[in-house]
Design an enzyme around this catalytic site. Structure first.
Site, PDB file in Angstrom:
ATOM      1  N   HIS A  61       0.824  -1.208   0.000  1.00 47.45           N
ATOM      2  CA  HIS A  61       0.000   0.000   0.000  1.00 47.45           C
ATOM      3  C   HIS A  61       0.861   1.262   0.000  1.00 47.45           C
ATOM      4  O   HIS A  61       1.902   1.308   0.666  1.00 47.45           O
ATOM      5  CB  HIS A  61      -0.903   0.037   1.233  1.00 47.45           C
ATOM      6  CG  HIS A  61      -1.968  -1.016   1.235  1.00 47.45           C
ATOM      7  ND1 HIS A  61      -3.175  -0.851   0.597  1.00 47.45           N
ATOM      8  CD2 HIS A  61      -1.996  -2.255   1.795  1.00 47.45           C
ATOM      9  CE1 HIS A  61      -3.912  -1.938   0.772  1.00 47.45           C
ATOM     10  NE2 HIS A  61      -3.214  -2.808   1.490  1.00 47.45           N
ATOM     11  N   PRO A  62       0.422   2.287  -0.717  1.00 48.12           N
ATOM     12  CA  PRO A  62       1.113   3.577  -0.645  1.00 48.12           C
ATOM     13  C   PRO A  62       0.757   4.274   0.663  1.00 48.12           C
ATOM     14  O   PRO A  62      -0.266   3.963   1.290  1.00 48.12           O
ATOM     15  CB  PRO A  62       0.535   4.346  -1.836  1.00 48.12           C
ATOM     16  CG  PRO A  62      -0.862   3.811  -1.965  1.00 48.12           C
ATOM     17  CD  PRO A  62      -0.761   2.344  -1.613  1.00 48.12           C
ATOM     18  N   GLU A  78     -10.110   4.405  -3.247  1.00 50.01           N
ATOM     19  CA  GLU A  78     -10.302   4.304  -1.802  1.00 50.01           C
ATOM     20  C   GLU A  78      -9.889   5.583  -1.084  1.00 50.01           C
ATOM     21  O   GLU A  78     -10.449   5.923  -0.036  1.00 50.01           O
ATOM     22  CB  GLU A  78      -9.511   3.107  -1.265  1.00 50.01           C
ATOM     23  CG  GLU A  78     -10.080   1.761  -1.702  1.00 50.01           C
ATOM     24  CD  GLU A  78      -9.055   0.649  -1.748  1.00 50.01           C
ATOM     25  OE1 GLU A  78      -9.418  -0.463  -2.174  1.00 50.01           O
ATOM     26  OE2 GLU A  78      -7.885   0.877  -1.368  1.00 50.01           O
ATOM     27  N   PHE A 109       1.192   3.361   7.613  1.00 48.59           N
ATOM     28  CA  PHE A 109      -0.070   3.513   8.341  1.00 48.59           C
ATOM     29  C   PHE A 109      -1.199   2.914   7.532  1.00 48.59           C
ATOM     30  O   PHE A 109      -1.456   3.306   6.393  1.00 48.59           O
ATOM     31  CB  PHE A 109      -0.345   5.003   8.597  1.00 48.59           C
ATOM     32  CG  PHE A 109      -1.694   5.287   9.208  1.00 48.59           C
ATOM     33  CD1 PHE A 109      -2.027   4.795  10.465  1.00 48.59           C
ATOM     34  CD2 PHE A 109      -2.631   6.058   8.524  1.00 48.59           C
ATOM     35  CE1 PHE A 109      -3.276   5.056  11.029  1.00 48.59           C
ATOM     36  CE2 PHE A 109      -3.870   6.328   9.085  1.00 48.59           C
ATOM     37  CZ  PHE A 109      -4.193   5.826  10.340  1.00 48.59           C
ATOM     38  N   ILE A 111      -5.133   2.158   6.940  1.00 47.06           N
ATOM     39  CA  ILE A 111      -6.491   2.573   7.272  1.00 47.06           C
ATOM     40  C   ILE A 111      -7.378   2.343   6.060  1.00 47.06           C
ATOM     41  O   ILE A 111      -6.955   2.577   4.919  1.00 47.06           O
ATOM     42  CB  ILE A 111      -6.528   4.058   7.702  1.00 47.06           C
ATOM     43  CG1 ILE A 111      -7.942   4.443   8.166  1.00 47.06           C
ATOM     44  CG2 ILE A 111      -6.061   4.972   6.577  1.00 47.06           C
ATOM     45  CD1 ILE A 111      -8.014   5.802   8.837  1.00 47.06           C
ATOM     46  N   ALA A 113      -9.587   3.821   4.008  1.00 48.07           N
ATOM     47  CA  ALA A 113      -9.857   5.245   3.841  1.00 48.07           C
ATOM     48  C   ALA A 113     -11.124   5.536   3.055  1.00 48.07           C
ATOM     49  O   ALA A 113     -11.483   6.700   2.886  1.00 48.07           O
ATOM     50  CB  ALA A 113      -8.670   5.914   3.137  1.00 48.07           C
TER      51      ALA A 113
END
Length: 307
Positions: A61-62, A78, A109, A111, A113
């Site tokens: 993930h970025p 997203e 991190f 999440i 989003a």
């Protein structure tokens, strides 16, 4: 419902970057439905994938707020709400806190989003930064699972006319484009999965309503809540699927709809006495199908638009 289809490792890696997870999901396939795939995904992610597999998935993930051209289409979708609400100052603060978070925990991190604004994401990042590493690792794994569920829904929402592994290849034709105009099920359907138990949730009362007050649409600040008219009710079966909650029609009326679930009766000790999901069907969507499931646990829930 689409026929049972096999998943390749490459299919699943678009959903979750853990190769162990991808291999296990591919082995467990084909899945007859999205619900079956979601149950398998939760079991595999929580019971079979180790910490190294979790970290491998996180690494795919970025950082939240990244706008690089290399970011995948799904990641951009997203993060669309966050990106559209990002100011220069928020972007700088996100970058700083992302770096601070990675330095403390050793991974990006995580999440889910979808639908969250940049200020909401930043506030959650700051809140979780105070966690102990073991607590935050588990929190990140739960967020990765939410993303996985959403992406599985996207993977299953396409009905390709070619092999399942070429969803982003040749043009996908819908039933409507192929010339079929008669539905075999109502335009709006739902099912409920109990993600705490890892099984379908049976015996939940379901109500479908439509907003009938043409003078004003429902809104967060709307105090006049008597505009809802009941279209139908049902109870989920042993597979967590509701019965018919509206008539089978070729074109559903555009407008606002609400599906409510009596979760308080299903789980009296839970936090939510009931769950209501409000969504809008636009003028250009009346011939489409809307599957609006509920993924429920006593202290959290999520939803998505399925097929």
């Amino acid at each position: 419902m689409a026929p049972a289809r096999p998943l390749s490792v490459e299919d699943v890696l678009r959903v979750n970057g853990s190769r162990r997870f991808a291999a296990a999901m591919a082995t467990a396939s084909p899945f007859a439905s999205l619900a079956d795939a979601l149950l398998a995904a939760r079991r595999i992610w929580l019971d079979e994938v180790d910490v190294n597999g979790w970290l491998e998935a996180f690494a795919a993930h970025p950082a939240i707020g990244t706008t690089s051209p290399s970011v995948s289409k799904w990641s951009k979708e997203e993060q669309s709400a966050a990106l559209s609400t990002t100011t220069d100052s928020t972007a700088q603060e996100l970058e700083e806190w992302n770096a601070r978070y990675r330095e403390k925990f050793g991974f990006v991190f995580m999440i889910c989003a979808s639908g969250r604004t940049a200020p909401e994401v930043l506030a959650e990042l700051k809140r979780r930064y105070a966690n102990r590493p073991i607590v935050e690792l588990e929190a990140a794994a739960q967020e990765e699972l939410k993303i996985t569920e959403l992406r599985l829904a996207k993977l299953f929402s396409s009905e390709p006319t070619v092999s399942f592994t070429t969803i982003e290849g040749p043009t996908i034709q819908s039933d409507k484009a192929a010339g079929s105009s008669n539905r075999t099920r109502p335009p709006i359907t739902t099912h409920v999965l109990d993600v705490a138990r890892g099984s379908p949730a049976s015996g939940i009362e379901v109500h479908l309503e439509m907003w009938k007050d043409v003078s004003a649409p429902p809104s967060f600040s709307n105090k006049y809540l008597n505009g809802w008219a009941t279209l139908g009710s049902s109870v989920t079966n042993k597979d967590g699927r509701s019965g018919q909650v509206m008539d089978i029609v070729d074109n559903v009326a555009p407008g606002f709809y609400r599906i409510s679930f009596n979760t308080g009766k299903y789980a009296p000790a839970g936090f939510f006495p009931y769950v209501s999901i409000i969504f809008e069907i636009k003028e250009n969507q009346t011939a489409e199908h809307f599957h609006v499931p509920l993924l429920y646990s006593p202290f959290s829930f999520t939803t998505y638009r399925g097929s």
